[in-house]
Enzyme design. Structure first.
Site, PDB file in Angstrom:
ATOM      1  N   HIS A  17       0.841  -1.206   0.000  1.00 56.44           N
ATOM      2  CA  HIS A  17       0.000   0.000   0.000  1.00 56.44           C
ATOM      3  C   HIS A  17       0.876   1.257   0.000  1.00 56.44           C
ATOM      4  O   HIS A  17       0.621   2.194  -0.763  1.00 56.44           O
ATOM      5  CB  HIS A  17      -0.875   0.042   1.254  1.00 56.44           C
ATOM      6  CG  HIS A  17      -1.960  -0.990   1.327  1.00 56.44           C
ATOM      7  ND1 HIS A  17      -2.178  -1.752   2.452  1.00 56.44           N
ATOM      8  CD2 HIS A  17      -2.906  -1.368   0.426  1.00 56.44           C
ATOM      9  CE1 HIS A  17      -3.211  -2.553   2.249  1.00 56.44           C
ATOM     10  NE2 HIS A  17      -3.662  -2.352   1.027  1.00 56.44           N
ATOM     11  N   LYS A  61     -16.406  -7.542   4.546  1.00 57.94           N
ATOM     12  CA  LYS A  61     -15.255  -8.132   5.249  1.00 57.94           C
ATOM     13  C   LYS A  61     -15.393  -7.886   6.743  1.00 57.94           C
ATOM     14  O   LYS A  61     -15.784  -6.790   7.157  1.00 57.94           O
ATOM     15  CB  LYS A  61     -13.940  -7.483   4.779  1.00 57.94           C
ATOM     16  CG  LYS A  61     -13.565  -7.804   3.348  1.00 57.94           C
ATOM     17  CD  LYS A  61     -12.218  -7.177   3.032  1.00 57.94           C
ATOM     18  CE  LYS A  61     -11.777  -7.495   1.604  1.00 57.94           C
ATOM     19  NZ  LYS A  61     -10.543  -6.785   1.242  1.00 57.94           N
ATOM     20  N   ARG A 103      -1.676  -6.073  -8.349  1.00 56.55           N
ATOM     21  CA  ARG A 103      -0.587  -7.037  -8.155  1.00 56.55           C
ATOM     22  C   ARG A 103      -0.585  -8.135  -9.205  1.00 56.55           C
ATOM     23  O   ARG A 103       0.439  -8.758  -9.464  1.00 56.55           O
ATOM     24  CB  ARG A 103      -0.688  -7.690  -6.771  1.00 56.55           C
ATOM     25  CG  ARG A 103      -0.418  -6.755  -5.621  1.00 56.55           C
ATOM     26  CD  ARG A 103      -0.957  -7.305  -4.338  1.00 56.55           C
ATOM     27  NE  ARG A 103      -2.400  -7.477  -4.439  1.00 56.55           N
ATOM     28  CZ  ARG A 103      -3.208  -7.801  -3.434  1.00 56.55           C
ATOM     29  NH1 ARG A 103      -2.707  -8.009  -2.243  1.00 56.55           N
ATOM     30  NH2 ARG A 103      -4.509  -7.925  -3.616  1.00 56.55           N
ATOM     31  N   SER A 129      -3.197  -7.592   2.889  1.00 58.40           N
ATOM     32  CA  SER A 129      -3.583  -7.445   4.293  1.00 58.40           C
ATOM     33  C   SER A 129      -4.105  -8.762   4.843  1.00 58.40           C
ATOM     34  O   SER A 129      -3.834  -9.121   6.000  1.00 58.40           O
ATOM     35  CB  SER A 129      -4.662  -6.373   4.438  1.00 58.40           C
ATOM     36  OG  SER A 129      -4.166  -5.125   4.042  1.00 58.40           O
TER      37      SER A 129
HETATM   38  O1  PNS Z   1      -8.626  -2.990   0.553  1.00 61.65           O
HETATM   39  P1  PNS Z   1      -9.894  -3.520  -0.064  1.00 61.65           P
HETATM   40  O2  PNS Z   1     -10.727  -4.264   0.957  1.00 61.65           O
HETATM   41  O3  PNS Z   1      -9.632  -4.352  -1.300  1.00 61.65           O
HETATM   42  O4  PNS Z   1     -10.722  -2.227  -0.509  1.00 61.65           O
HETATM   43  C1  PNS Z   1     -11.927  -2.392  -1.172  1.00 61.65           C
HETATM   44  C2  PNS Z   1     -12.662  -1.071  -1.329  1.00 61.65           C
HETATM   45  C3  PNS Z   1     -12.932  -0.442   0.027  1.00 61.65           C
HETATM   46  C4  PNS Z   1     -11.838  -0.112  -2.137  1.00 61.65           C
HETATM   47  C5  PNS Z   1     -13.980  -1.443  -2.031  1.00 61.65           C
HETATM   48  O5  PNS Z   1     -14.712  -2.262  -1.197  1.00 61.65           O
HETATM   49  C6  PNS Z   1     -14.796  -0.234  -2.437  1.00 61.65           C
HETATM   50  O6  PNS Z   1     -14.510   0.385  -3.439  1.00 61.65           O
HETATM   51  N1  PNS Z   1     -15.831   0.090  -1.646  1.00 61.65           N
HETATM   52  C7  PNS Z   1     -16.697   1.215  -1.935  1.00 61.65           C
HETATM   53  C8  PNS Z   1     -18.142   0.791  -2.037  1.00 61.65           C
HETATM   54  C9  PNS Z   1     -18.841   1.419  -3.239  1.00 61.65           C
HETATM   55  O7  PNS Z   1     -18.838   2.626  -3.404  1.00 61.65           O
HETATM   56  N2  PNS Z   1     -19.420   0.542  -4.088  1.00 61.65           N
HETATM   57  C10 PNS Z   1     -20.178   0.892  -5.265  1.00 61.65           C
HETATM   58  C11 PNS Z   1     -19.395   1.127  -6.531  1.00 61.65           C
HETATM   59  S1  PNS Z   1     -18.221  -0.075  -7.023  1.00 61.65           S
END
Ligand code: PNS
Length: 160
Positions: free
Chosen positions: A18, A42, A95, A132
């Site tokens: 990150h 999660k 990745r 993570s």
């Molecule tokens: O580190 P992560 O858990 O892979 O992060 C995922 C994250 C938080 C970036 C993803 O869950 C996300 O984009 N959440 C936002 C929810 C949202 O707005 N969804 C609707 C459009 S895709």
């Protein structure tokens, strides 16, 4: 024009992968908002405020500039945050092809919802295996996570 990018994630906990992506984003954009997002899909290890404070310490220790700031978002769409702060770009670290497959529909949805573009950035391949979730697993089973996370995160996990 002040280009603001948002780097969203669960950051549970922040990893060196990150930090690498955030540092790259800081080179490209005028302002970078690192956004700790509550992901209802999660179950989190660390509470949101702890993830924010560990990120702040880690980014400071990595020498990132003041144009990089840390925020959190627990209600509503990610793009709502972007609209609120005037950010036009989301940055995601990629990745592998698995990440591309996972991120592509979300990128297109975010563009469709609010015209927010997503930029995929490639971290240093040294971090390609770091996530993570694997850090949480290694830590829970008593392994050494120091090679994969900032020093403050390793210290915190060792002490809990
Ligand atoms: O580190 P992560 O858990 O892979 O992060 C995922 C994250 C938080 C970036 C993803 O869950 C996300 O984009 N959440 C936002 C929810 C949202 O707005 N969804 C609707 C459009 S895709």
């Amino acid at each position: 024009m002040n280009r603001i990018a948002v780097v969203p994630g669960s950051f549970d906990p922040v990893t060196l992968g990150h930090v690498d992506v955030i540092a790259r984003a800081a080179h490209v954009f005028d302002e970078v908002h690192v956004l700790v997002v509550h992901n209802p899909d999660k179950s989190a290890l660390l509470p949101l405020p702890k993830r924010v404070s560990l990120l702040e310490r880690s980014l400071r220790e990595a020498g990132l500039p003041p144009s990089v700031t840390v925020h959190s978002w627990s209600v509503g769409l990610l793009v709502d945050y972007c609209t609120e702060v005037g950010a036009t770009v989301l940055v995601k670290g990629i990745r592998s092809q698995v990440d591309v497959a996972y991120e592509t529909p979300m990128a297109i949805m975010n563009r469709s919802l609010a015209g927010v573009e997503t930029v995929f950035m490639l971290p240093d391949p040294a971090h390609a295996h770091v996530s993570s979730s694997l850090v949480r697993q290694v830590a829970a089973l008593g392994g050494d996570v120091a090679p994969y996370v900032p020093a403050s995160v390793a210290e915190y996990l060792a002490a809990t």
